[in-house]
Scaffold this active site. Structure first.
Site, PDB file in Angstrom:
ATOM      1  CB  CYS A   2      -3.637   4.750   2.740  1.00 33.58           C
ATOM      2  SG  CYS A   2      -2.124   3.922   2.965  1.00 33.58           S
ATOM      3  N   GLY A  28      -0.822  10.467   3.082  1.00 32.95           N
ATOM      4  CA  GLY A  28       0.375   9.609   2.708  1.00 32.95           C
ATOM      5  C   GLY A  28       0.995  10.175   1.504  1.00 32.95           C
ATOM      6  CG  ASN A 101      -6.808   4.524   5.259  1.00 29.76           C
ATOM      7  OD1 ASN A 101      -5.631   4.403   5.833  1.00 29.76           O
ATOM      8  ND2 ASN A 101      -7.808   5.514   5.962  1.00 29.76           N
ATOM      9  N   GLY A 102      -5.737   1.265   5.862  1.00 34.30           N
ATOM     10  CA  GLY A 102      -5.989   0.392   7.247  1.00 34.30           C
ATOM     11  C   GLY A 102      -4.976  -0.596   7.202  1.00 34.30           C
ATOM     12  CE1 TYR A 257       0.806  14.718  13.425  1.00 38.42           C
ATOM     13  CE2 TYR A 257       0.345  12.330  12.569  1.00 38.42           C
ATOM     14  CZ  TYR A 257       1.122  13.640  12.674  1.00 38.42           C
ATOM     15  OH  TYR A 257       2.251  13.704  11.765  1.00 38.42           O
TER      16      TYR A 257
END
Length: 503
Positions: A2, A28, A101-102, A257
């Site tokens: 995210c 996201g 995020n995670g 990536y």
């Protein structure tokens, strides 16, 4: 994977957060949300969709205030319900909202403890709501009507004691400020910066530095592993190490990536790291086939371009753009089902026949995950007239699932799991397949910051840096992430939407 942002400004903050989220959209595309604070009044807008589709003028006009947080999301377990769009909010204590995020690997245990011991109800399946309630409870334990920075840092320390896994988070405390914090291993990225104006200093935190570049904020530093940075609503900033035993082990897949190449993460240029990946890959190609017959090197857009160009330069081989990308199709390895994923590859890429016809082509991608995309792209190259199709991956074989916030498939859906390089080459239809060596990948990234001695490379090795990932947890994760489970959830979501539309 995210994207999060938090800004304390001297003026209206809504447009700045919107602009930052559009820059972080690659992190996201499932949902987006913004919550702002105007004095003691909170304003929220969140929904499924891209940033540009979630926020219209009428929504932006209602997002008042000089402080706010934002989030772009994709679902790590395949659930696309708008109920799990962030930020989340709890009214007690003080009114706290959070974006995360995670992934917490002990979320189920925490959820039970929150109900039985802390008397808090969790309304969704999101571990982000769990994280918010843990932070809120730790702050409430201070038992004060008016809090100060010591209370906030103590609450973050409490989060570190209770939560396991990866988390980079921004939490906004109504009328007080924004606190940004990162797990004790620093797995997921988080940076902070400032901007000087004629009216005062403004502060910002974000998943990637590129969001700050866009808004003319000066990058100060990364939020360190276990560290918390407090941005006060009244002005000023404070930071504190809140973990007992922090260790720097960021996710290396960010550089392969996830992150934009123009970002700097953990004081490492993503672009430079990818250039070095291309150099390392060139050296391996020379070792394996010093008398290679590659006519042209073609990247699979977009993430592999940097490594592919450097690979071509290093080998002295032509570099050409052989595929044109439709930029309105999402990333295929996070598509909800295999059939939709296969269909989207053909919609996403189209081959330029002149660059393939009668040539020995080396295709370069950042990584191979499921192998579905690679297989179809190789077939497209053959249909365009390539004599031979070689394939190079800038990353080692992805053999294990990610548990720290990237929605990678289950191990049985990863093409490299349990297969040799030769088996993978046969499965995807490549005449020759080359993977980056793990040591070379680590060296390529670490060269940008020698202070980092280890990375989370769990998708390549199966060794999880937090040291708390059990077999039972991986089995549980597999039951949530496999394609059949995702398809059932998607069907359920569609049914709810249809019932809503018919109501």
């Amino acid at each position: 994977m995210c994207g999060i942002v938090g800004i304390v400004s001297v003026g209206a903050v809504n447009q700045s957060i919107y602009d930052a989220l559009t820059v972080l959209q690659h992190r996201g595309q499932d949902a987006a949300g913004i919550m702002t604070c105007d004095g003691d009044q909170l304003c929220l807008r969140k929904d499924n969709g891209l940033v540009r589709d979630v926020f219209h003028t009428r929504h932006m006009l209602r997002l008042h205030g000089t402080m706010g947080i934002g989030h772009v999301r994709y679902p790590t377990a395949g659930c696309a319900s708008s109920a799990e769009a962030q930020p989340f909010y709890v009214n007690s204590p003080y009114g706290i909202s959070l974006a995360h995020n995670g992934n917490l690997v002990n979320a189920e245990e925490l959820k039970q403890n929150l109900y039985r011991e802390d008397l808090r109800h969790i309304n969704t399946d999101s571990d982000s709501e769990v994280l918010l309630n843990i932070f809120a409870h730790e702050l409430q334990r201070r038992g004060k009507l008016e809090i100060d920075e010591e209370d906030v840092f103590a609450a973050v320390a409490g989060v570190h004691r209770r939560c396991r896994g990866a988390y980079a988070a921004v939490a906004m405390i109504t009328g007080f400020g924004i606190v940004a914090f990162r797990d004790p291993c620093g797995v997921r990225p988080l940076v902070y910066g400032k901007r000087e104006t004629g009216e005062g200093t403004e502060y910002m935190v974000a998943s990637e530095s590129v969001a700050m570049d866009t808004l003319d904020f000066e990058l100060i530093a990364d939020v360190g592993p276990g560290e918390a940075v407090l941005l006060r609503m009244t002005g000023g900033m404070a930071k504190r190490q809140c973990a007992d035993k922090p260790r720097y082990a960021p996710c290396i897949f960010e550089h392969v990536y996830l992150a934009r190449p123009d970002s700097i993460i953990d004081n490492i240029s993503v672009y430079k790291a990818r250039l070095r990946m291309g150099d390392m890959l060139a050296e391996k190609l020379r070792r394996e086939r010093p008398e290679h017959d590659i006519d042209v090197i073609i990247p699979i857009p977009d993430t592999s371009r940097t490594a592919a160009l450097q690979l071509a330069n290093n080998l002295g081989v032509k570099y050409r753009e052989g595929f044109i990308k439709n930029r309105y199709i999402g990333r295929t390895f996070i598509m909800p089902g295999q059939q939709e994923r296969k269909k989207s590859v053909r919609q996403k890429l189209n081959a330029i026949e002149l660059e393939f016809k009668d040539k020995n082509v080396m295709l370069v991608d950042d990584s191979i995950v499921r192998g579905t995309t690679s297989q179809q792209i190789i077939q497209m190259a053959r249909e365009a007239g390539a004599k031979k199709v070689y394939f190079a991956s800038a990353a080692p074989p992805v053999r294990y699932p990610n548990v720290y916030g990237i929605d990678m498939p289950t191990k049985d859906e990863l093409i490299a799991h349990g297969r040799s390089v030769e088996d993978i080459a046969e499965a995807i239809g490549a005449d020759w397949l080359v993977f980056q060596d793990l040591d070379d990948l680590v060296n390529a990234v670490r060269r940008g910051n020698r202070n980092i001695t280890e990375f989370d490379c769990s998708v390549f090795t199966g060794e999880y840096v937090t040291g708390d990932v059990t077999v039972s947890y991986l089995d549980h994760l597999e039951s949530l992430r496999n394609d059949s489970a995702k398809e059932k959830r998607r069907a359920s979501d569609d049914e709810v939407i249809e019932m809503h539309n018919n109501a």
